[in-house]
Enzyme design. Structure first.
Site, PDB file in Angstrom:
ATOM      1  CE1 TYR A 137      -6.369  -3.876   4.096  1.00  0.00           C
ATOM      2  CE2 TYR A 137      -8.671  -3.858   3.914  1.00  0.00           C
ATOM      3  CZ  TYR A 137      -7.532  -3.374   3.607  1.00  0.00           C
ATOM      4  OH  TYR A 137      -7.136  -2.378   2.987  1.00  0.00           O
ATOM      5  CE  LYS A 192       2.345  -4.284  -8.821  1.00  0.00           C
ATOM      6  NZ  LYS A 192       2.705  -3.650 -10.102  1.00  0.00           N
ATOM      7  CG  ASP A 224       1.046  -0.846 -11.126  1.00  0.00           C
ATOM      8  OD1 ASP A 224      -0.021  -1.642 -11.533  1.00  0.00           O
ATOM      9  OD2 ASP A 224       2.155  -0.866 -11.159  1.00  0.00           O
ATOM     10  CG  ASP A 248     -10.064  -0.306   2.016  1.00  0.00           C
ATOM     11  OD1 ASP A 248     -10.924   0.485   1.987  1.00  0.00           O
ATOM     12  OD2 ASP A 248      -9.211  -0.450   2.817  1.00  0.00           O
ATOM     13  CG  ASP A 252     -11.842   5.005   0.134  1.00  0.00           C
ATOM     14  OD1 ASP A 252     -13.035   4.715   0.209  1.00  0.00           O
ATOM     15  OD2 ASP A 252     -11.331   5.059   1.315  1.00  0.00           O
TER      16      ASP A 252
END
Length: 357
Positions: A137, A192, A224, A248, A252
């Site tokens: 980001y 990851k 994942d 992020d 959620d």
């Protein structure tokens, strides 16, 4: 000494839910100095920038910041630097807020509101610790260009850079381990590392930091797999430590396990525990002004603010108990409503919490 709180309601439902949170804070009879300021789309409309200088100055001077929500469809065409969402990024950057704490708690009364089976989610209580100021980001270089290589050389291309330095990883890892120590002494680091160089370094540093916390059990999960475990067996997770983009998305997903993102507060802290507190949900411009938004995440964000930044744990407990009582009494806004409960609006929910204090 008066504690100064910067109150930044923002856009959409932000002002409506902020009104209720401020009423709850006032009802505690503490000596708060609360100063309101424009931020997000409201900041752009009034001052030509989503994070006006006056708002940033107030945020720096305050002991804590209570933030509503930013964003509105009508600002989607602005250049990125002027969009409402830049306000929250700018505040995190300028105030050096690097650690985001997002709880996902399922109140027993709301087990029916989750899309998952009650036995999978009832009693859920996990916390996601997300790094906020680095990762893809914020990484440079980024931009649009003509692709210099690859199978589509010469075509238009967008590019971003994922990067984390060792000190960035170390400081968020310490927050993760210290948070785990206060809870059930279990930490799951999500990365990851099978694909990303950034994640390989992340894992290496987290393992190194773990030596300082022999009482915390550390395990690792690819992002994942973590997404799958969140919906398969979320109660097996306790504290999740992860980077900005994965955090992020996972926070959620975790929020929706609870039945409504309208229930969840969050905290973003600097190294001295000064923080910005906001609901995990967005500005929901589609329901703004209708008086139907759920103010509980905003109210619970105020409770988190009392606990983490203002050292007023007892008052935080009062608010959290009041919220539990209101839910136990069967009051529900539309997002958590189910048969047999009483549907109320934003202000009525605020009234009920104030009455239950």
């Amino acid at each position: 000494m008066k504690l100064k709180i910067a109150v930044l309601p923002g856009d959409g439902i932000g002002p409506e839910i902020m009104n209720e949170a401020v009423r709850v804070l006032n009802a505690l009879d503490e000596n708060f100095e609360m100063e309101w300021a424009d931020v997000g789309g409201a900041g752009y409309a009034a001052h030509g920038h989503p994070l006006p200088d006056s708002t940033l100055k107030l945020a720096k001077e305050a002991d804590a910041i209570l933030f509503g929500a930013v964003g509105d469809f009508k600002y989607d065409t602005l250049e990125r630097s002027l969009r409402p969402e830049q306000a929250i990024l700018g505040l995190r950057k300028n105030l050096k807020l690097f650690a985001n704490l997002r709880p996902a708690i399922l109140y027993p009364e709301l087990a029916g509101a989750s899309t998952l089976k009650p036995e999978v989610v009832s009693g859920l209580d996990l916390l996601i610790v997300r790094e906020l100021t680095g990762d893809i980001y914020f990484g440079q270089p980024r931009g649009h260009r003509t692709a210099p290589d690859g199978p589509f050389k010469g075509a238009r291309e967008g590019f971003d850079t994922m990067r984390y330095s060792e000190p960035e990883i170390r400081r968020i890892a310490h927050v993760g381990f210290q948070t785990a120590q206060k809870r059930n002494k279990r930490l799951t680091s999500v990365d990851k590392a099978n694909v990303l160089e950034t994640s390989q370094l992340w894992r290496e540093i987290v393992i190194d930091v773990s030596k300082d916390y022999p009482d915390v059990k550390l395990d690792h999960m690819y992002v994942d797999n973590a997404a799958m475990q969140l919906v398969r067996a979320p109660k097996e997770l306790d504290v999740i430590l992860t980077g900005n983009i994965f955090g992020d998305i996972l926070s959620d997903a975790a929020a929706m396990l609870t039945g409504s993102i309208g229930m969840l507060p969050s905290a973003s802290l600097d190294e001295n525990n000064k923080g910005l507190y906001e609901p995990s949900h967005g500005s929901a411009p589609d329901i703004a002004g209708k008086g139907i938004a759920n103010p509980l995440a905003q109210i619970l964000s105020a409770a988190m603010m009392l606990r983490y930044s203002l050292n007023m744990g007892e008052q935080a407990d009062r608010i959290e108990k009041a919220v539990k009582k209101v839910l136990a009494d069967g009051l529900r806004t539309g997002d958590i409503y189910e048969d047999g409960t009483k549907r109320v609006g934003t202000k009525e929910m605020g009234d009920a919490v104030v009455a239950a204090l």
